[in-house]
Design a protein around this motif. Structure first.
Motif, short mmCIF file in Angstrom:
data_model
loop_
_atom_site.label_atom_id
_atom_site.label_comp_id
_atom_site.label_asym_id
_atom_site.label_seq_id
_atom_site.Cartn_x
_atom_site.Cartn_y
_atom_site.Cartn_z
N GLU A 175 0.81 -1.22 0.00
CA GLU A 175 0.00 0.00 0.00
C GLU A 175 0.85 1.27 0.00
N ILE A 176 2.06 1.18 0.54
CA ILE A 176 2.89 2.38 0.62
C ILE A 176 3.99 2.41 -0.45
N GLY A 177 3.81 1.60 -1.48
CA GLY A 177 4.74 1.68 -2.60
C GLY A 177 5.64 0.48 -2.79
N GLY A 178 5.43 -0.59 -2.05
CA GLY A 178 6.19 -1.81 -2.27
C GLY A 178 7.31 -2.06 -1.29
N GLY A 179 7.45 -1.22 -0.27
CA GLY A 179 8.51 -1.41 0.71
C GLY A 179 8.71 -0.15 1.52
N SER A 180 9.54 -0.25 2.54
CA SER A 180 9.76 0.88 3.44
C SER A 180 10.89 1.78 2.94
N PRO A 181 10.74 3.11 3.09
CA PRO A 181 11.82 4.04 2.74
C PRO A 181 12.82 4.25 3.87
N LEU A 182 12.64 3.57 5.01
CA LEU A 182 13.46 3.83 6.19
C LEU A 182 14.95 3.69 5.92
N ASN A 183 15.35 2.59 5.31
CA ASN A 183 16.79 2.34 5.13
C ASN A 183 17.45 3.38 4.25
N ASP A 184 16.78 3.80 3.18
CA ASP A 184 17.35 4.82 2.31
C ASP A 184 17.49 6.16 3.05
N GLN A 185 16.48 6.49 3.85
CA GLN A 185 16.55 7.74 4.60
C GLN A 185 17.65 7.69 5.65
N ALA A 186 17.82 6.52 6.29
CA ALA A 186 18.88 6.36 7.28
C ALA A 186 20.26 6.48 6.64
N SER A 187 20.43 5.92 5.45
CA SER A 187 21.70 6.02 4.75
C SER A 187 22.02 7.46 4.40
N VAL A 237 1.48 15.02 10.31
CA VAL A 237 2.69 15.80 10.11
C VAL A 237 3.79 14.91 9.52
N PRO A 238 4.42 15.31 8.41
CA PRO A 238 5.51 14.51 7.84
C PRO A 238 6.72 14.48 8.77
N ILE A 239 7.48 13.39 8.72
CA ILE A 239 8.71 13.28 9.50
C ILE A 239 9.79 14.15 8.85
N PRO A 240 10.45 15.01 9.61
CA PRO A 240 11.48 15.89 9.03
C PRO A 240 12.84 15.19 8.93
N HIS A 241 12.86 14.02 8.30
CA HIS A 241 14.08 13.21 8.25
C HIS A 241 15.20 13.88 7.47
N ASP A 242 14.82 14.79 6.55
CA ASP A 242 15.84 15.45 5.73
C ASP A 242 15.99 16.93 6.08
N ASP A 243 15.56 17.31 7.28
CA ASP A 243 15.73 18.70 7.73
C ASP A 243 17.23 19.05 7.74
N ASP A 244 17.55 20.21 7.21
CA ASP A 244 18.95 20.62 7.10
C ASP A 244 19.64 20.72 8.45
N ARG A 245 18.86 20.86 9.53
CA ARG A 245 19.45 21.01 10.85
C ARG A 245 19.75 19.68 11.53
N PHE A 246 19.17 18.59 11.03
CA PHE A 246 19.34 17.32 11.73
C PHE A 246 20.78 16.80 11.72
N PRO A 247 21.52 16.91 10.62
CA PRO A 247 22.92 16.49 10.69
C PRO A 247 23.71 17.25 11.76
#
Length: 356
Positions: free
Chosen positions: A67-79, A303-313
């Motif tokens: 339902e969400i596109g065939g798999g989780s995006p977690l690993n790519d976002q973590a990388s 609310v979307p997860i701000p996984h790619d927020d410029d401040r998180f690194p």
């Protein structure tokens, strides 16, 4: 000194392949078999039970992934987060390499440990990307990293960071993410017909009875977020899993909490994640939305997860820096972790004089 920084995550299957999903689930069920509190359960019997639980749960989870596109995006976002952290730390002048290690999917934590050792680092830092410290996430990931380093013959120094949800910039970016999303949707968080709803990943009561402070961390973080946003009233629910009927989970359950709301619209903030995954894209965006609609809520916003927020690194680099530089981590308010009984594991959550 050269340091390998291992970002520790839960992991999720990137595809809906049945064999991959069953293996993933079996690892989860087996590693958490202690919550069933069966003293007569042998390792062989535990493996067998974990396999049966995985087979039973797999069809539903496969459907969620499809339902969400065939798999989780977690690993790519973590990388991507690991790459961004390495860039940030190198820009600060540190000789580091970052690695992504997962509890239950590739790249596994022990594989990340082996790579760090093979690359010849003098030190290794374990940094879990779980905003709220828990025994089956933060602590277990650190256990796996330590064991993996031992197996790989590492003879350098291991540093461990556990709880970090009190980091000021992290709180600021999450609060601003909520506010900016609400504004983009034309939602007034202060409207009496709007409810700010925090959804936290649930945990078995077993862990809380054993001393975990996870539920307290959830409560204090939600109160802090509401304070930053200037919202006086909010609601909280836990995303529990009913795979094992004998296991008691945190309350209130998210579905029951959403059904009890007296409002026209709800803004849902997932508090336990720093990646999009099945728990957000399926459990919230699809399943909880349906519950909200059936309960009569006119509008549902997640609310979307701000996984790619410029401040998180920069947040992650702040957490790593005291262990890379030559100064006492206590200067950055790190203290010996209360939730992990291992000397030298540091966190931002302890001590608190109001807790036993």
């Amino acid at each position: 000194m050269s340091t390998g920084v291992v970002l520790l995550n839960f992991g999720e299957p990137p595809t809906a392949d049945r064999e991959v999903v069953v293996d993933y689930l079996e690892r989860i069920f087996y590693s958490n078999m202690d919550i069933e509190e069966d003293p007569d359960l042998t390792p062989e019997a535990a493996h067998k039970r974990a396999g049966k639980l995985a087979e039973r749960r797999a069809p539903g989870l496969i459907e969620e992934y499809e339902e969400i596109g065939g798999g989780s995006p977690l690993n790519d976002q973590a990388s991507a987060q690991a790459d961004a952290l390495e860039t940030e730390l190198r820009n600060r002048g540190y000789d580091v390499a970052t690695y992504s290690g997962m509890l239950y999917t590739e790249p596994f934590t022990d594989e990340a440990a082996e790579r760090a050792v093979a690359d010849g680092h003098d030190e290794v830092l374990g940094l879990p990307i779980y905003p709220l410290c828990g025994p089956s996430t933060t602590n277990l990931s650190l256990d796996h990293l330590s064991a993996g380093l031992d197996e790989a013959g590492f003879d350098g120094e291991l540093h461990e960071v556990s709880g970090w949800h009190r980091h000021p910039t992290y709180n600021r970016l999450r609060a601003e993410n909520i506010r900016e999303y609400a504004d983009s949707e034309g939602v007034d968080l202060h409207d009496e017909d709007t409810v700010l709803f925090f959804s936290a990943h649930g945990t078995p009561r077993y862990y809380l009875d054993e001393g975990s402070r996870y539920d307290r961390y959830v409560d204090e973080w939600c109160a802090g977020m509401a304070g930053i946003l200037g919202v006086e009233d909010y609601e909280l629910g836990f995303q529990n899993h009913d795979n094992r009927s004998e296991v008691v989970w945190t309350e209130p359950d998210v579905e029951e909490a959403i059904e009890s709301l007296d409002a026209e619209q709800v803004v849902v903030e997932p508090v336990s994640f720093m990646h999009e995954q099945s728990e957000t894209l399926s459990e919230l965006d699809i399943e909880l939305r349906e519950e909200a609609e059936e309960a009569g809520l006119e509008e549902f916003y997640r609310v979307p997860i701000p996984h790619d927020d410029d401040r998180f690194p920069s947040v992650l680099a702040d957490l790593a820096e005291p262990f890379l530089a030559d100064f006492d981590p206590g200067y950055f308010q790190f203290r010996q972790c209360h939730c992990r009984d291992k000397p030298g594991t540091m966190c931002l959550n302890a001590p608190d004089p109001d807790w036993d």
